[in-house]
Design an enzyme around this catalytic site. Structure first.
Site, short mmCIF file in Angstrom:
data_model
loop_
_atom_site.label_atom_id
_atom_site.label_comp_id
_atom_site.label_asym_id
_atom_site.label_seq_id
_atom_site.Cartn_x
_atom_site.Cartn_y
_atom_site.Cartn_z
CG ASP A 153 -28.19 20.16 -8.90
OD1 ASP A 153 -27.15 19.63 -9.20
OD2 ASP A 153 -28.31 21.27 -8.76
CG ASP A 182 -22.50 19.05 -8.10
OD1 ASP A 182 -22.75 20.43 -8.21
OD2 ASP A 182 -21.67 18.82 -7.18
CD GLU A 194 -20.72 22.78 -11.28
OE1 GLU A 194 -20.54 23.91 -10.58
OE2 GLU A 194 -20.67 21.66 -10.80
CG HIS A 217 -25.94 27.34 -6.63
ND1 HIS A 217 -26.04 26.85 -8.07
CD2 HIS A 217 -25.45 26.34 -5.97
CE1 HIS A 217 -25.59 25.76 -8.15
NE2 HIS A 217 -24.97 25.47 -6.97
CG ASP A 218 -21.85 27.17 -7.33
OD1 ASP A 218 -22.36 27.13 -6.14
OD2 ASP A 218 -21.69 26.20 -8.24
C1 GLC Z 1 -20.85 22.52 -7.51
C2 GLC Z 1 -22.10 23.27 -6.96
C3 GLC Z 1 -21.64 23.92 -5.82
C4 GLC Z 1 -21.38 22.77 -4.91
C5 GLC Z 1 -20.17 21.86 -5.44
C6 GLC Z 1 -20.04 20.72 -4.46
O1 GLC Z 1 -19.87 23.18 -7.89
O2 GLC Z 1 -22.82 23.91 -8.11
O3 GLC Z 1 -22.68 24.45 -5.14
O4 GLC Z 1 -20.82 23.38 -3.87
O5 GLC Z 1 -20.46 21.48 -6.99
O6 GLC Z 1 -20.96 19.88 -4.85
#
Ligand code: GLC
Length: 557
Positions: free
Chosen positions: A98, A200, A255, A328-329
């Site tokens: 990641d 990310d 993402e 995970h979000d």
């Molecule tokens: C992304 C991740 C999340 C994190 C955010 C800030 O959305 O998936 O878990 O809190 O970025 O890094």
């Protein structure tokens, strides 16, 4: 379009903190993952994506990195990582990490140095602005996790930008040194042999010139129009691809926050040489109207079909996306889109039948393969996620909702739902750890766990295995031409897919009642490839009776 290994591959996302605890300190770790590699392989997984494993003070569980080239001590050592990589490859799987490159931790050396003086060579690694004329933050931007996106640094009297928590200062990508630092970190891992990165919030790396105020158009639109898709984002991604990714046999999964069907091509069309694929938020957020902990809408199947179609059309023949219904979000997929009570097994299987037959790379989130569900946390003291905690604190001031309602909203939508430890067995703490886990284990682990499902040929787990095995033989699942049938039916999702000699029909009942479906094709001789129930009821060669949440894939050839 090129057919590359990562397109047909199935990605399994691990949230290391919650996966498996080998040293029994209540926190998952790399050796815990090594222990379970055979299990992952048994699911026919091709690519493992690890959520951040780098040193971090864990304000946002590793999404706040304090050293990009070291391992978080709670997770293990570099030797453990090297072994994990080797063992993953030995089993014929790939490993991606990641990359959190929009921001780092305020405990990163860069930020610590930057704070020391406005003349520090690291100052320009971040976004600093003078206060507005009234002494407040330079503009009205809000953080994703509540409150202003600017924090005052008292020593210098300047504000720094943090789109996430105040311990996650945004990096200034305008500065070529910052970009080189990130590329160096990427090379460090790629040289070790990792196979790529999940990136990310990568659409946020270029900020609009002059940091203009955001109009009041709702948070979702603000993300799209102000925070994401900045003027230089494509220049940076192109450079990153040219200088790093393209030099290795590696791929990027972004993402896709703030990306929509009109601009996705700019990111993933093959000829643009930026990203290999991204996952968008439209399915993941289809019941979230504006942002977390605000208005929610009822799940609507027709709307979901439209979303899948819109994205298919947007990238057809030119680019690539990945499909996910959980990570995970977000709250757990079966709890959001299925029925996690009466039809738990049935709906979990049916949802996966749908997800795995959408065109694109398939993303599975840990625990979904056994149908892990949302958890009900009893008090705010049990909540761990910074986003939920910030919401609760802010609500104490605004008093928009009662405390009980705020907790209920956290239980429905909060990220801890997806982060409870993986339920391996019916032993203490679900077999995750013998020590008290950092986040409560879902008490339903006695019934829902890997060990139990492993031994049951009809379990969700064995259903996933079977389907993923078949998916490997049927390219049509991944690349087929997609033809919708009864598009406006609010309970049934039916589509035909064809590719060369292969032709399948997918029939999915999203209703908790029986449904009748009359097909155009005579399906008398069709082979039942996948069925979420043990039998398929038909009246004649064209009439199919579907049980609640039944899902079927027929091979027409
Ligand atoms: C992304 C991740 C999340 C994190 C955010 C800030 O959305 O998936 O878990 O809190 O970025 O890094």
């Amino acid at each position: 379009m090129e057919l590359t290994w990562f397109k047909k591959g199935t990605i399994y996302q691990i949230y290391p903190r919650s996966f498996n605890d080998n040293d029994n300190d209540g926190i998952g770790d790399l050796r815990g993952i090594i222990e379970k590699l055979d299990y992952i392989k048994s699911l026919h997984i091709d690519i493992i994506w690890l959520s951040p494993i780098f040193s971090s003070p864990n304000d946002d569980n590793g999404y706040d990195i304090s050293d990009y080239c070291s391992i978080m001590p709670e997770f293990g050592t570099m030797n453990d990582f090297d072994e994990l990589l080797k063992e993953t490859h030995r089993r014929g799987m790939r490993l991606i990490l990641d990359l959190v490159a929009n921001h780092c931790s305020d405990e990163h050396m860069w930020f610590e140095e930057a704070k020391k003086s406005i003349h520090s060579p690291y100052r320009d690694y971040f976004h600093w602005r003078k206060p507005s004329s009234d002494g407040g933050p330079p503009n009205n931007w809000k953080s994703f996790f509540g409150g202003s996106a600017w924090e005052l640094d008292k020593a210098s009297g300047e504000y720094y930008l943090h789109l996430f928590t105040r311990k996650q200062p945004d990096l200034n990508w305008e500065n070529p040194k910052v970009r080189e630092e990130i590329y160096d970190a990427m090379r460090f891992w790629l040289d070790k042999g990792v196979d790529g990165f999940r990136m990310d919030v990568i659409p946020l790396i270029s900020k609009p010139a002059g940091y203009p105020d955001a109009q009041d158009i709702g948070f979702r639109k603000i993300i799209e129009n102000v925070y994401a898709n900045g003027p230089k984002v494509h220049e940076y991604l192109n450079e990153m691809n040219e200088k790093v990714i393209s030099r290795y046999d590696a791929f990027s999964l972004a993402e896709g926050v703030g990306i929509n069907e009109t601009n996705v091509g700019l990111y993933v069309n093959e000829d643009r040489k930026e990203l290999d694929m991204l996952y968008h938020f439209d399915i993941l957020e289809c019941t979230i109207v504006n942002g977390k902990f605000e208005e929610v809408s009822q799940f609507d199947l027709v709307q979901m079909k439209k979303i899948f179609k819109k994205w298919r059309d947007a990238i057809h023949g030119t680019g690539w996306i990945a499909n996910a219904m959980g990570n995970h979000d977000f709250a757990r997929m079966v709890s959001r889109f299925g029925d996690d009570k009466k039809y738990h097994e049935e709906s979990a299987k049916m949802l996966f039948t749908m997800l795995s037959t959408q065109n694109g790379t398939l993303n599975i989130y840990q625990g979904d393969e056994i149908g892990m569900t949302n958890i009900t946390l009893q008090s705010i003291n049990e909540v761990r996620d910074v986003q939920s905690l910030n919401f609760f604190e802010e609500n104490k001031i605004t008093k928009k909702y009662s405390e009980a309602l705020a907790l209920e909203m956290i239980n429905n939508e909060g990220r801890d739902n997806a982060r409870t430890p993986v339920q391996w067995s019916n032993e203490i703490n679900g077999g995750f750890s013998t020590n008290e886990p950092w986040l409560k284990v879902n008490p339903n682990y006695k019934n829902i766990n890997v060990e139990r499902q492993n031994n049951d040929p009809n379990s969700i787990l064995n259903f996933y295995r079977n389907l993923l095995k078949i998916r490997k033989e049927y390219d049509v699942f991944v690349y087929g031409n997609f033809e919708e049938i009864e598009f406006s039916n609010p309970n049934l999702y039916i589509y035909k897919k064809t590719l060369d000699e292969q032709s399948i029909v997918v029939i999915l009942n999203f209703n908790n009642q029986e449904e009748l479906f009359t097909t155009e094709d005579d399906i008398e001789g069709a082979k039942v490839l996948i069925n979420t129930y043990s039998n398929l009821k038909m009246e004649d060669s064209r009439k199919v009776f579907l049980k609640p949440y039944q899902g079927v894939i027929l091979d027409l050839k």
